[in-house]
Design an enzyme around this catalytic site. Structure first.
Site, short mmCIF file in Angstrom:
data_model
loop_
_atom_site.label_atom_id
_atom_site.label_comp_id
_atom_site.label_asym_id
_atom_site.label_seq_id
_atom_site.Cartn_x
_atom_site.Cartn_y
_atom_site.Cartn_z
N TYR A 99 -69.97 -16.73 -54.86
CA TYR A 99 -68.74 -16.60 -55.31
C TYR A 99 -68.17 -17.95 -55.91
O TYR A 99 -68.41 -18.96 -55.74
CB TYR A 99 -67.87 -16.21 -54.14
CG TYR A 99 -67.78 -17.29 -53.13
CD1 TYR A 99 -68.43 -17.65 -52.19
CD2 TYR A 99 -66.48 -18.15 -53.32
CE1 TYR A 99 -68.32 -18.70 -51.29
CE2 TYR A 99 -66.35 -19.15 -52.40
CZ TYR A 99 -67.31 -19.56 -51.35
OH TYR A 99 -67.00 -20.55 -50.63
N PHE A 156 -60.56 -23.19 -56.52
CA PHE A 156 -60.59 -23.94 -55.47
C PHE A 156 -61.94 -24.05 -54.68
O PHE A 156 -62.02 -24.72 -53.66
CB PHE A 156 -59.28 -23.47 -54.39
CG PHE A 156 -59.64 -22.09 -53.89
CD1 PHE A 156 -58.97 -20.88 -54.81
CD2 PHE A 156 -60.59 -21.79 -52.74
CE1 PHE A 156 -59.42 -19.59 -54.07
CE2 PHE A 156 -60.73 -20.44 -52.65
CZ PHE A 156 -60.02 -19.18 -53.24
N ASP A 157 -62.80 -23.33 -55.12
CA ASP A 157 -64.19 -23.27 -54.13
C ASP A 157 -65.11 -22.37 -55.20
O ASP A 157 -64.80 -21.39 -55.63
CB ASP A 157 -63.84 -22.55 -53.05
CG ASP A 157 -64.97 -22.71 -52.05
OD1 ASP A 157 -65.93 -23.55 -52.33
OD2 ASP A 157 -65.18 -21.84 -50.92
N ILE A 166 -61.91 -14.86 -44.17
CA ILE A 166 -60.59 -14.20 -44.41
C ILE A 166 -60.64 -12.81 -44.45
O ILE A 166 -61.90 -12.10 -44.81
CB ILE A 166 -59.95 -14.56 -45.52
CG1 ILE A 166 -60.90 -14.59 -46.76
CG2 ILE A 166 -59.54 -16.17 -45.55
CD1 ILE A 166 -60.06 -15.12 -48.19
N TYR A 211 -54.83 -16.75 -46.52
CA TYR A 211 -54.35 -17.64 -45.42
C TYR A 211 -52.79 -17.57 -45.36
O TYR A 211 -52.41 -18.62 -44.78
CB TYR A 211 -54.70 -18.93 -46.21
CG TYR A 211 -56.24 -19.18 -46.24
CD1 TYR A 211 -56.52 -19.59 -44.84
CD2 TYR A 211 -56.99 -19.16 -47.28
CE1 TYR A 211 -58.25 -19.63 -44.86
CE2 TYR A 211 -58.39 -19.26 -47.12
CZ TYR A 211 -59.07 -19.59 -45.78
OH TYR A 211 -60.20 -19.89 -45.82
N PHE A 246 -61.31 -13.74 -56.37
CA PHE A 246 -62.67 -13.90 -56.24
C PHE A 246 -63.54 -13.45 -57.27
O PHE A 246 -63.29 -11.96 -57.46
CB PHE A 246 -63.13 -13.75 -54.78
CG PHE A 246 -62.78 -14.58 -53.84
CD1 PHE A 246 -63.32 -15.96 -53.73
CD2 PHE A 246 -61.61 -14.40 -52.79
CE1 PHE A 246 -62.89 -16.59 -52.64
CE2 PHE A 246 -61.11 -15.13 -52.04
CZ PHE A 246 -62.01 -16.39 -51.91
#
Lengths: 597, 454
Positions: free
Chosen positions: B57, B67-68, B87, B113, B130
């Site tokens: 992902y 962010f990731d 999440i 979050y 995502f």
């Protein structure tokens, strides 16, 4: 003289074959070489060593010179030429000598050093040690592990600089040394990484294990005791740098994330060696706790950390670490780590979002109980306050059923009137929410609440309860009862308090009234006594003495004693007035209902 | 246009498209998680709850900032689906995916979050974006391996319908279940049954079901694959026509359960009431020779009452009498189970409550006798006689002690006397038979090898 002797033995050996060197040759070489060094002929010795013709001799015998060489290096001043020569000799030896013997020679030096010289010695020998290890053919992983373990063991007794000044001064050189050790380890890390890419990493497990051991050890010492907050005026904080390097190593060898979640999955024994698995498990709790702290509070290695975990899951994974850090608090001055880690986990969560089923995990019940211990027993006031704040934060995060269960548990286990009073106040707040909010809250109304009130609205030992000791709890209970009676009409009876009023009267109000009367009478009599005694004479015959941490407290004067007795009476009056108010309210309300009917 | 702006606008376009055309996949239809399939996966089933799924992902914030990304880590991300490990948006989103599928997900903060954010990367109230793909290259992991409940391959669970809430029955909880048992495709059992977790054996239910129930939630419907040791094991189950060492498959629905209370949840009155109940039960098991089950029951009394404080005089008396009985009975059970050290420990505790207890002294004597501690055993039996001179059993035990001690001494003497001749003989024998023994061992290992479960 010394040089001549050395030349003599050298010349004798130059004509010999490698296999023909005898024990006495080694001895003579060592003695002569040592003498050269001691007499200050380092330059000449260097020449001998650099001589191509002597290559074989040095290869075999050179390692004998390590011990005197190290001694000499520390003798000379920093800027002395001779020192420079010695360093060059060391460098040459690392290049020329048989790696196996030289490795042992170097390790021996590290093992023998102690006290203030540890860091200097280690830093001096790291470079040659690395050179030698890279040349080793056999048992390389084992040797790397042995070196790192030896070095860390030698460093461990040293005090870790804590204040900014101590860190800047770095008196023993620990900060510098730690970072040098990481640099020392880097080629081996790269080797593991390279082999992992080749994916046939099986035979490399050993080196990887040794590196993990080193990281775990570094996490426990010095990182767990080190000050890791950013310090103003220090650009490159040595321990922050060290921490970054350690997390980087773990990340690079692919062990960071498995370690962070290791304990939770139940140790999967990935180690070939069972003995290692056992030892690791025992020693690793502290190290893993520190690692969590580095990642979640200091955000080391956060770049590579997945950002999809749910906050509750992260709290769950960290709870064991929090417990470990809390337990350390009682042993050492490890003050802030647990607070910060716990807080950072809790702050990621929304209020009321933690499901009550988490209380089924042992840590979730143990940690608040440990917090209570700190709140009541810790000598540092700011720690007590911080712990109380954290406990409140923890309570806030739970859903209503979770709060309910937690209150019950804490009421039963805290054994401290102040804490109990605090919990009772929390219960009152929850009831208030239940009565004012729209949604149903079955835990702070009706029969669940009544069973909780049974616990709250009672005196632990009936009328004989020490009212002074328990005043915090009693006042909170009375306040709660007053609130219930004012807020909840008998006709609604949402909380159920009116149904159970008889029981409350029996278990709480009645014994409290009796207790108050007895206590007041007792203290009044005591005051009267004291006053009469004072009039009689100043014969201060102390009945008992109080010692606080070994020091005898001065005996109380009668005046002070009277003051204490009066303040006790004041407390009783306070309780009595609230009690009277509650009784009055009950009477008025029941009467009103009766009139209606 | 700088690259920064380029990624930003790209992110905005995708986010806008998602917001516009994305399918709302939340159960409550609040548009908290929106999904667009970029590349459909293979036909067939989606992963089930509790399955280990692996995904690749990339996550971005609304402003396009990444962010990731699992690609940066060079390894797929693996987690247990539907367990609250990730999440909410992910538990919902990944569950809808097929193997090989690639999709976009737009996640509102309530499903990510929230207002708290996640320091340092996710700010407060952030909508996340995502691109998730079930990793193609890890097909094995993606075959939705069921959850290995004890990580020993003994019980594999696949959840057909998720239960409500998060609490599980604990040991001692009363459960109502429906179960169907299969062995080699043949259904051998089908029933509705109510029982206490840990006591399934009473209803011909193998221990694996008890164990699995402790991990199930109310209303859960799942399939359990039991290896023989969690099934009917060596003995098999003739009643159902099940051979020894058979693999079993059960389909279980946990209809409801009543948890056994934790010690701190019960007040003293409750504990005392329950103590009477479990004492009865323990005695029943004991009479049937089910000592392990009896130990569980008596153990409950100890865990409830041993550390209870603040009792009234009357309660304290009742509590002590329960504890005394529990310790004495535990001692008896341990004697039967041949765990003598534990038996002694229980007797010690019983005698701590009542130092002249005849049964306690007698049982400790028995245990010590069986541990070959003849002197101590004799002392215990003598104390029994001090308390009750009429106790004939104790009298005969004393003579047994003396006899045994004599025998023991004799034997020791003989052993030591013969030791040297024996050693010499044995060395000779060993040398002779060594080659032979080795072969047998090797052979045995070969035969055993493939059968031993991993």
């Amino acid at each position: 003289m010394a040089v001549d002797e050395l030349q003599a033995i050298i010349q004798r050996c130059q004509i010999l074959e490698e296999a023909d060197f005898k024990g006495e040759d080694f001895n003579l070489f060592q003695v002569a070489g040592q003498k050269c060094l001691e007499d200050g002929y380092a330059a000449q010795l260097l020449e001998v060593i650099q001589n191509e013709k002597n290559k074989v001799i040095i290869k075999n015998m050179g390692w004998n010179l390590i011990s005197p060489l190290v001694r000499c290096i520390f003798m000379y001043k920093q800027e002395d030429d001779k020192r420079e020569h010695c360093l060059m000799i060391l460098d040459q030896l690392a290049q020329l000598c048989n790696p196996k013997e030289l490795f042992l020679g170097l390790l021996e030096q590290i093992e023998q050093t102690s006290g203030e010289q540890v860091c200097q010695t280690v830093m001096l020998l790291l470079q040659p040690l690395q050179t030698v290890l890279l040349k080793l053919q056999n048992k390389k992983a084992y040797s790397v592990g042995l070196s790192l373990a030896m070095i860390m063991n030698q460093l461990t007794p040293l005090p870790v600089p804590y204040t900014k000044q101590q860190i800047q001064e770095d008196k023993l050189g620990l900060c510098q040394c730690c970072n040098a050790v990481v640099d020392f380890a880097k080629p081996f890390v790269n080797e593991v990484v390279k082999n992992m890419e080749k994916s046939s990493g099986y035979n490399d497990m050993e080196l990887k294990e040794e590196l993990i051991k080193f990281c775990m050890k570094s996490l426990k010492y010095p990182l767990l005791t080190a000050q890791l907050e950013q310090l103003e005026g220090i650009e490159e904080h040595p321990f922050r740098h060290f921490a970054t390097e350690i997390t980087d190593i773990l990340w690079n060898i692919g062990e960071l994330i498995p370690l962070v979640f290791a304990h939770h999955k139940g140790k999967s024994s990935q180690w070939e060696n069972q003995e290692f698995a056992d030892i690791e498990q025992k020693n690793s709790a502290d190290s893993l706790a520190c690692l969590s702290y580095l990642i979640f509070v200091q955000h080391f290695g956060v770049e590579c950390f997945p950002v999809v975990f749910s906050p509750s899951y992260l709290l769950l994974c960290n709870m064991t670490h929090i417990e470990v850090l809390l337990k350390r608090l009682s042993k050492e001055n490890q003050t802030f780590l647990y607070v910060d880690l716990f807080e950072s986990c809790l702050l990621r969560m929304e209020d009321n979002s933690l499901l009550h089923h988490y209380l089924e995990f042992r840590d979730f019940i143990n940690v608040p109980q440990d917090l209570v211990k700190i709140m009541t027993l810790c000598p540092m006031e700011h720690m007590r306050k911080k712990s109380l704040n954290i406990l409140q934060l923890f309570i806030d995060k739970f859903d209503t059923e979770g709060k309910y269960a937690l209150f019950r548990c804490l009421l039963k286990t805290s054994n401290h009137a102040g804490v109990e009073g605090y919990i009772i106040k929390n219960i009152k707040d929850q009831i208030h929410l239940a009565l004012t909010k729209e949604y149903d809250n079955i835990w702070f109304t009706g029969h669940h609440l009544i069973s909780l009130l049974d616990l709250v609205l009672s005196l632990p030992e009936g009328a004989e309860t020490d009212l002074l000791q328990n005043s915090d709890r009693i006042m909170a209970s009375l306040n709660l009862l007053r609130y219930l009676i004012i807020k909840d009409c008998e006709n609604d009876n949402q909380t159920g308090v009116w149904t159970t009023l008889g029981k409350i009267e029996q278990n709480f109000l009645k014994p409290l009234r009796v207790g108050l009367n007895m206590s007041k009478a007792h203290y009044e009599a005591e005051i009267k006594n004291k006053k009469e005694n004072r009039k009689e004479a100043h014969s201060s015959n102390t009945v008992c003495s109080v010692t606080v941490s070994g020091e005898k407290m001065p005996a109380m004067t009668t005046g002070m004693q009277l003051q204490v007795l009066h303040s006790a009476l004041f407390t009783f009056d306070l309780i009595e007035s609230v009690l009277a108010r509650v009784e009055e309210l009950i009477e008025v309300k029941t009467k009103a209902v009766m009139d209606e009917n | 246009m700088t690259t920064d702006e380029a990624t930003k606008s790209e992110g905005e376009v995708q986010a806008a498209a998602l917001a516009e055309r994305g399918e709302d996949i939340t159960p409550s239809k609040d548009r908290g998680v929106l999904k667009i399939i970029k590349r459909p996966g293979s036909e067939g089933e989606s992963p089930m709850i509790g399955d280990k799924v692996s995904v690749h992902y990339k996550g971005k914030l609304a402003n396009g900032k990444k962010f990731d990304s699992s690609r940066d880590r060079n390894e797929p991300f693996i987690f247990s689906l539907g367990k609250g490990q990730v999440i909410k948006a992910w538990d919902i989103g990944v569950a809808t995916m097929k193997k090989g599928e690639i999709c976009y997900l737009l996640c509102k903060p309530e499903y990510a979050y929230g207002s708290a954010g996640s320091a340092p990367k996710i700010p407060s109230n952030a909508t996340l974006f995502f691109e998730a793909s079930n990793a193609g290259e890890l097909v094995e992991l993606l075959d939705f391996k069921g959850e290995d409940l004890f990580e020993d391959g003994g019980i594999i669970r696949r959840i057909k319908r998720k239960g409500e809430g998060y609490s599980n029955p604990n040991e001692g909880a009363t459960v109502e279940i429906h179960l169907e048992g299969f062995c080699g495709g043949r259904r051998f059992d089908c029933k509705d049954v109510k029982f206490v977790v840990g006591e399934g054996e009473d209803h011909d239910i193998p221990i694996g079901i008890d164990k699995a129930l402790e991990k199930m939630q109310r209303g859960e419907h799942c399939i359990l694959y039991l290896s023989p040791r969690y099934g009917f094991g060596e003995a098999g189950k003739p009643k159902y026509g099940i051979q020894r060492n058979a693999e079993l498959v059960y389909e279980v629905t946990l209809k409801s359960f009543e948890k056994a209370k934790e010690s701190w949840e019960m007040d003293t009155k409750e504990k005392l009431e329950q103590a009477a109940v479990v004492k009865e039960k323990g005695t029943m098991y004991f009479k049937e020779g089910k000592y392990l089950q009896a130990v569980i029951q008596y153990g409950k009394i100890v865990s409830w009452l041993e550390m209870e404080y603040g009792l009234s005089e009357k309660e304290s008396k009742a509590s002590d009498s329960f504890l005394l009985a529990a310790f004495l009975n535990l001692a008896m059970c341990y004697l039967k189970l041949r765990e003598y050290a534990k038996a002694v420990e229980c007797c010690d505790k019983a005698l701590g409550l009542d130092q002249d207890n005849e049964k306690g002294l007698y049982r400790r004597g028995e245990a010590r006798l069986l541990m070959n501690e003849f002197e101590l055993a004799k002392c215990d039996f003598q104390k029994v006689l001090e308390v009750n001179p009429q106790n004939k059993a104790a009298k005969s035990q004393i003579s047994v002690c003396q006899k045994k001690r004599k025998e023991h001494n004799e034997r020791d003497r003989r052993i030591y006397a013969n030791m040297f001749t024996k050693f010499a003989e044995r060395d000779a024998k060993e040398a002779a038979s060594k080659t032979g023994v080795e072969k047998t061992v090797e052979k045995a290992a070969c035969e055993k090898g493939p059968k031993t479960p991993g």
